[in-house]
Design a protein around this motif. Structure first.
Motif, PDB file in Angstrom:
ATOM      1  N   GLN A 120       0.824  -1.203   0.000  1.00 11.91           N
ATOM      2  CA  GLN A 120       0.000   0.000   0.000  1.00 11.91           C
ATOM      3  C   GLN A 120       0.861   1.257   0.000  1.00 11.91           C
ATOM      4  O   GLN A 120       0.468   2.293  -0.532  1.00 11.91           O
ATOM      5  N   ARG A 121       2.045   1.153   0.590  1.00 14.25           N
ATOM      6  CA  ARG A 121       2.943   2.314   0.604  1.00 14.25           C
ATOM      7  C   ARG A 121       3.426   2.642  -0.799  1.00 14.25           C
ATOM      8  O   ARG A 121       3.492   3.798  -1.189  1.00 14.25           O
ATOM      9  N   ILE A 122       3.759   1.604  -1.579  1.00 16.46           N
ATOM     10  CA  ILE A 122       4.195   1.820  -2.960  1.00 16.46           C
ATOM     11  C   ILE A 122       3.057   2.409  -3.778  1.00 16.46           C
ATOM     12  O   ILE A 122       3.264   3.286  -4.602  1.00 16.46           O
ATOM     13  N   LEU A 123       1.848   1.904  -3.540  1.00 11.54           N
ATOM     14  CA  LEU A 123       0.684   2.430  -4.256  1.00 11.54           C
ATOM     15  C   LEU A 123       0.481   3.901  -3.940  1.00 11.54           C
ATOM     16  O   LEU A 123       0.251   4.714  -4.847  1.00 11.54           O
ATOM     17  N   MET A 124       0.563   4.264  -2.669  1.00 15.02           N
ATOM     18  CA  MET A 124       0.402   5.656  -2.281  1.00 15.02           C
ATOM     19  C   MET A 124       1.477   6.520  -2.928  1.00 15.02           C
ATOM     20  O   MET A 124       1.204   7.612  -3.442  1.00 15.02           O
ATOM     21  N   ALA A 125       2.711   6.017  -2.918  1.00 17.34           N
ATOM     22  CA  ALA A 125       3.817   6.765  -3.516  1.00 17.34           C
ATOM     23  C   ALA A 125       3.583   6.994  -5.003  1.00 17.34           C
ATOM     24  O   ALA A 125       3.783   8.110  -5.511  1.00 17.34           O
ATOM     25  N   SER A 126       3.147   5.959  -5.715  1.00 17.07           N
ATOM     26  CA  SER A 126       2.957   6.089  -7.156  1.00 17.07           C
ATOM     27  C   SER A 126       1.809   7.028  -7.482  1.00 17.07           C
ATOM     28  O   SER A 126       1.873   7.795  -8.449  1.00 17.07           O
ATOM     29  N   MET A 127       0.741   7.012  -6.678  1.00 16.82           N
ATOM     30  CA  MET A 127      -0.408   7.873  -6.938  1.00 16.82           C
ATOM     31  C   MET A 127      -0.083   9.344  -6.665  1.00 16.82           C
ATOM     32  O   MET A 127      -0.470  10.230  -7.422  1.00 16.82           O
ATOM     33  N   VAL A 128       0.633   9.605  -5.554  1.00 23.59           N
ATOM     34  CA  VAL A 128       1.037  10.986  -5.259  1.00 23.59           C
ATOM     35  C   VAL A 128       1.974  11.501  -6.347  1.00 23.59           C
ATOM     36  O   VAL A 128       1.809  12.617  -6.858  1.00 23.59           O
ATOM     37  N   ALA A 129       2.956  10.680  -6.712  1.00 28.63           N
ATOM     38  CA  ALA A 129       3.914  11.082  -7.740  1.00 28.63           C
ATOM     39  C   ALA A 129       3.218  11.293  -9.082  1.00 28.63           C
ATOM     40  O   ALA A 129       3.565  12.209  -9.836  1.00 28.63           O
ATOM     41  N   TYR A 130       2.245  10.444  -9.384  1.00 32.67           N
ATOM     42  CA  TYR A 130       1.504  10.561 -10.643  1.00 32.67           C
ATOM     43  C   TYR A 130       0.808  11.909 -10.744  1.00 32.67           C
ATOM     44  O   TYR A 130       0.913  12.604 -11.762  1.00 32.67           O
ATOM     45  N   LEU A 131       0.083  12.300  -9.695  1.00 34.85           N
ATOM     46  CA  LEU A 131      -0.641  13.568  -9.739  1.00 34.85           C
ATOM     47  C   LEU A 131       0.308  14.751  -9.858  1.00 34.85           C
ATOM     48  O   LEU A 131       0.099  15.660 -10.676  1.00 34.85           O
ATOM     49  N   VAL A 132       1.352  14.752  -9.030  1.00 42.37           N
ATOM     50  CA  VAL A 132       2.313  15.864  -9.060  1.00 42.37           C
ATOM     51  C   VAL A 132       2.967  15.966 -10.427  1.00 42.37           C
ATOM     52  O   VAL A 132       3.042  17.059 -11.026  1.00 42.37           O
ATOM     53  N   ALA A 133       3.432  14.838 -10.967  1.00 35.61           N
ATOM     54  CA  ALA A 133       4.149  14.840 -12.243  1.00 35.61           C
ATOM     55  C   ALA A 133       3.240  15.222 -13.401  1.00 35.61           C
ATOM     56  O   ALA A 133       3.634  15.990 -14.286  1.00 35.61           O
ATOM     57  N   GLN A 134       2.008  14.707 -13.407  1.00 39.09           N
ATOM     58  CA  GLN A 134       1.094  14.998 -14.507  1.00 39.09           C
ATOM     59  C   GLN A 134       0.727  16.479 -14.566  1.00 39.09           C
ATOM     60  O   GLN A 134       0.753  17.100 -15.629  1.00 39.09           O
ATOM     61  N   PHE A 135       0.372  17.046 -13.420  1.00 38.48           N
ATOM     62  CA  PHE A 135      -0.011  18.455 -13.415  1.00 38.48           C
ATOM     63  C   PHE A 135       1.182  19.359 -13.731  1.00 38.48           C
ATOM     64  O   PHE A 135       1.033  20.402 -14.374  1.00 38.48           O
TER      65      PHE A 135
END
Length: 248
Positions: A120-135
């Motif tokens: 779940q930690r990896i999932l959280m990391a990937s989702m946070v990074a995804y939003l920051v990087a995409q925007f």
């Protein structure tokens, strides 16, 4: 309801984007090793679809504008969360007794959980990074497009990816591994991962031009042109804009 070419293309691009994002998260449990000179780097096969998401983000940004690109980013985020909720629910359903029988050759609980029960930690990391990087990618893309007066497609496509992926790599690795791995190891992972992403981003530039040409010349859809205030001008006016104005 009539689906004109612009709407049809949007549906295809959004579908490919969301599929690439979700598949990348699901297959991310498999690791592989690459060598950057003498430096070995262990990476996830989730990197396979990541060039597709960047390419699609640039095309969405180019032909539909930043608001649409942001909308697809949010849809992708919630679809990824939805996918993992379904997987989590599936994992809670009891297995049929036959799957525990000796000699059963199908998928068993341990195999299923190893593949789909990711951290779940990896999932959280990937989702946070995804939003920051995409925007960030969307913002830099539009900033460069405005600064170059809708010219130099290669600069905004490559430049936005280079900047956004630096942030993505730093965010995901620090959230995922701080307190788990030594800091020097985390920095080494960041360096090698970003180096691979940088090479891929540069290699994608011809595909960005190819996608741009196919959409504009084969489908007859003109790119969004930004005005002096940084906002898209009326879409109807872009139909008369010569292709060279946005591609040069």
């Amino acid at each position: 309801m009539t689906l004109d070419r612009r709407i049809q293309l949007f549906l295809v691009l959004a579908g490919l984007f969301i599929t690439s994002l979700v598949v990348g998260d699901i297959i991310g449990v498999k690791l592989f090793e690459v060598h950057l000179g003498p430096i070995p780097a262990v990476m996830s096969v989730g990197m396979l679809p990541f060039p597709v998401t960047f390419l699609l983000t640039d095309i969405l940004n180019e032909f539909y504008g930043k608001k649409v690109a942001r909308f697809v980013t949010w849809v992708g985020f919630f679809m990824a969360i939805f996918t993992f909720v379904i997987i989590a629910l599936a994992g809670q359903i009891p297995w049929a007794p036959m799957t525990e029988a000796k000699g059963y050759s199908g998928t068993v609980a341990s195999s299923f959980n190893n593949v789909f029960g990711g951290s779940q930690r990896i999932l959280m990391a990937s989702m946070v990074a995804y939003l920051v990087a995409q925007f960030l990618d969307i913002a830099v893309f539009n900033l460069l497009k405005r600064a170059t007066n809708n010219r130099m497609l290669w600069l905004r496509a490559t430049g936005s990816t280079v900047v956004s992926q630096l942030i993505d790599t730093v965010v995901v690795q620090f959230i995922a591994w701080t307190g788990v791995l030594p800091r020097e190891v985390i920095f080494r992972i960041i360096f090698t991962s970003y180096a691979v992403k940088l090479l891929v981003a540069i290699g994608l530039t011809p595909l960005v031009y190819l996608g741009h040409a196919l959409v504009e010349r084969k489908l007859g859809i003109a790119p969004v042109v930004l005005g002096e205030n940084g906002e898209p001008v009326n879409l109807e006016s872009t139909k008369t804009e010569p292709p060279s104005a946005a591609v040069a």
